[in-house]
Scaffold this motif. Structure first.
Motif, PDB file in Angstrom:
ATOM      1  N   ILE A 212     -18.225   7.219  -1.478  1.00 13.46           N
ATOM      2  CA  ILE A 212     -17.050   6.810  -2.248  1.00 13.46           C
ATOM      3  C   ILE A 212     -16.859   5.309  -2.077  1.00 13.46           C
ATOM      4  O   ILE A 212     -16.902   4.798  -0.967  1.00 13.46           O
ATOM      5  N   ASN A 213     -16.650   4.582  -3.190  1.00 13.08           N
ATOM      6  CA  ASN A 213     -16.413   3.142  -3.044  1.00 13.08           C
ATOM      7  C   ASN A 213     -15.008   2.735  -3.458  1.00 13.08           C
ATOM      8  O   ASN A 213     -14.662   1.567  -3.414  1.00 13.08           O
ATOM      9  N   GLY A 214     -14.186   3.705  -3.849  1.00 10.72           N
ATOM     10  CA  GLY A 214     -12.818   3.379  -4.203  1.00 10.72           C
ATOM     11  C   GLY A 214     -12.041   4.635  -4.539  1.00 10.72           C
ATOM     12  O   GLY A 214     -12.610   5.714  -4.705  1.00 10.72           O
ATOM     13  N   VAL A 215     -10.724   4.480  -4.616  1.00  2.93           N
ATOM     14  CA  VAL A 215      -9.856   5.583  -5.020  1.00  2.93           C
ATOM     15  C   VAL A 215      -8.987   5.071  -6.158  1.00  2.93           C
ATOM     16  O   VAL A 215      -8.303   4.056  -6.018  1.00  2.93           O
TER      17      VAL A 215
ATOM     18  N   GLU B  47      -1.962   8.704 -13.425  1.00  2.00           N
ATOM     19  CA  GLU B  47      -0.886   9.664 -13.690  1.00  2.00           C
ATOM     20  C   GLU B  47      -0.498  10.445 -12.442  1.00  2.00           C
ATOM     21  O   GLU B  47      -0.377  11.671 -12.467  1.00  2.00           O
ATOM     22  N   GLY B  48      -0.321   9.751 -11.344  1.00  2.00           N
ATOM     23  CA  GLY B  48       0.142  10.364 -10.103  1.00  2.00           C
ATOM     24  C   GLY B  48      -0.907  11.111  -9.321  1.00  2.00           C
ATOM     25  O   GLY B  48      -0.622  11.676  -8.272  1.00  2.00           O
ATOM     26  N   GLU B  49      -2.141  11.133  -9.801  1.00  6.16           N
ATOM     27  CA  GLU B  49      -3.200  11.829  -9.079  1.00  6.16           C
ATOM     28  C   GLU B  49      -4.218  10.828  -8.551  1.00  6.16           C
ATOM     29  O   GLU B  49      -4.411   9.766  -9.140  1.00  6.16           O
ATOM     30  N   LEU B  50      -4.845  11.185  -7.438  1.00  2.00           N
ATOM     31  CA  LEU B  50      -5.877  10.329  -6.853  1.00  2.00           C
ATOM     32  C   LEU B  50      -7.251  10.830  -7.286  1.00  2.00           C
ATOM     33  O   LEU B  50      -7.511  12.033  -7.318  1.00  2.00           O
ATOM     34  N   ILE B  51      -8.122   9.882  -7.618  1.00  2.00           N
ATOM     35  CA  ILE B  51      -9.485  10.197  -8.034  1.00  2.00           C
ATOM     36  C   ILE B  51     -10.428   9.384  -7.159  1.00  2.00           C
ATOM     37  O   ILE B  51     -10.400   8.162  -7.191  1.00  2.00           O
ATOM     38  N   SER B  52     -11.250  10.068  -6.366  1.00  2.00           N
ATOM     39  CA  SER B  52     -12.246   9.377  -5.540  1.00  2.00           C
ATOM     40  C   SER B  52     -13.368   8.910  -6.445  1.00  2.00           C
ATOM     41  O   SER B  52     -13.912   9.700  -7.217  1.00  2.00           O
ATOM     42  N   LEU B  53     -13.719   7.640  -6.367  1.00  2.00           N
ATOM     43  CA  LEU B  53     -14.734   7.068  -7.261  1.00  2.00           C
ATOM     44  C   LEU B  53     -16.083   7.004  -6.551  1.00  2.00           C
ATOM     45  O   LEU B  53     -16.207   6.398  -5.493  1.00  2.00           O
TER      46      LEU B  53
ATOM     47  N   SER C 115      -8.581  -2.633 -12.498  1.00  2.00           N
ATOM     48  CA  SER C 115      -8.897  -2.900 -11.090  1.00  2.00           C
ATOM     49  C   SER C 115      -7.645  -2.795 -10.216  1.00  2.00           C
ATOM     50  O   SER C 115      -7.729  -2.454  -9.040  1.00  2.00           O
ATOM     51  N   ALA C 116      -6.463  -3.045 -10.778  1.00  2.00           N
ATOM     52  CA  ALA C 116      -5.218  -2.937 -10.004  1.00  2.00           C
ATOM     53  C   ALA C 116      -4.914  -1.486  -9.634  1.00  2.00           C
ATOM     54  O   ALA C 116      -4.154  -1.226  -8.697  1.00  2.00           O
ATOM     55  N   GLU C 117      -5.499  -0.535 -10.352  1.00  2.00           N
ATOM     56  CA  GLU C 117      -5.264   0.881 -10.080  1.00  2.00           C
ATOM     57  C   GLU C 117      -6.302   1.473  -9.128  1.00  2.00           C
ATOM     58  O   GLU C 117      -6.304   2.674  -8.880  1.00  2.00           O
ATOM     59  N   ILE C 118      -7.194   0.635  -8.617  1.00  2.00           N
ATOM     60  CA  ILE C 118      -8.265   1.110  -7.748  1.00  2.00           C
ATOM     61  C   ILE C 118      -8.129   0.459  -6.376  1.00  2.00           C
ATOM     62  O   ILE C 118      -8.058  -0.759  -6.266  1.00  2.00           O
ATOM     63  N   ASP C 119      -8.079   1.289  -5.345  1.00  2.00           N
ATOM     64  CA  ASP C 119      -8.077   0.796  -3.971  1.00  2.00           C
ATOM     65  C   ASP C 119      -9.488   0.931  -3.423  1.00  2.00           C
ATOM     66  O   ASP C 119     -10.110   1.988  -3.547  1.00  2.00           O
TER      67      ASP C 119
END
Length: 152
Positions: free
Chosen positions: A126-129, A133-139, A108-112
């Protein structure tokens, strides 16, 4: 049991590509991943519904997230897949993705969390990002993605 470390706040996501962007799908909702196959058109449905496929004796509706989010249509390639989601309210539904990349575990600390911008149609899904490994993933918020209501 005392020495077991439980990562109860971590979730696994399958990372998929739509166009040039990466999105994460909570692995708990994934029933199956299948290669592209013939999709039978169904008349008078929402434009984002591509039609239906036959899978293990079941009829599964298939939709294009790209069309629903207002992105350019998926270009079908050898990497394209249909991800079969099991959503409680809808049952099985397939979504077309350009590529399935990997499975990642995000704490959860890795999700904004994302605040929704009503003018940006894409952000409604999208409910989080996640940061991996340095890349952003839209959740994806799958209830919004597969829900029947249209984005306003």
């Amino acid at each position: 049991m005392a020495n077991v470390i439980v990562e109860n706040d971590a979730k696994q996501y399958i990372v998929v590509r739509l166009g040039d962007e990466q999105y994460g799908i909570d692995i708990r909702y994934i029933d199956n991943i299948v290669r592209m196959q013939k999709i039978t058109r169904v008349p008078k449905v929402q434009p984002y519904f591509r039609g239906i496929i036959h899978l293990r004796g079941e009829i599964v509706p298939v939709m294009s997230i790209c069309t629903k989010m207002g992105l350019p249509n998926n270009e079908i390639t050898n990497d394209s897949r249909i991800i079969i989601l099991k959503i409680e309210a809808q049952g099985l539904i397939g979504i077309i993705v350009d590529e399935v990349k990997e499975v990642v575990t995000l704490a959860s600390a890795e999700i904004d969390k994302v605040t929704h911008n009503t003018k940006d149609e894409k952000s409604n899904f999208i409910n989080g990002v996640g940061k991996h490994e340095g890349e952003l993933i839209s959740l994806f918020d799958l209830n919004s993605v597969v829900g029947e209501k249209e984005a306003v």
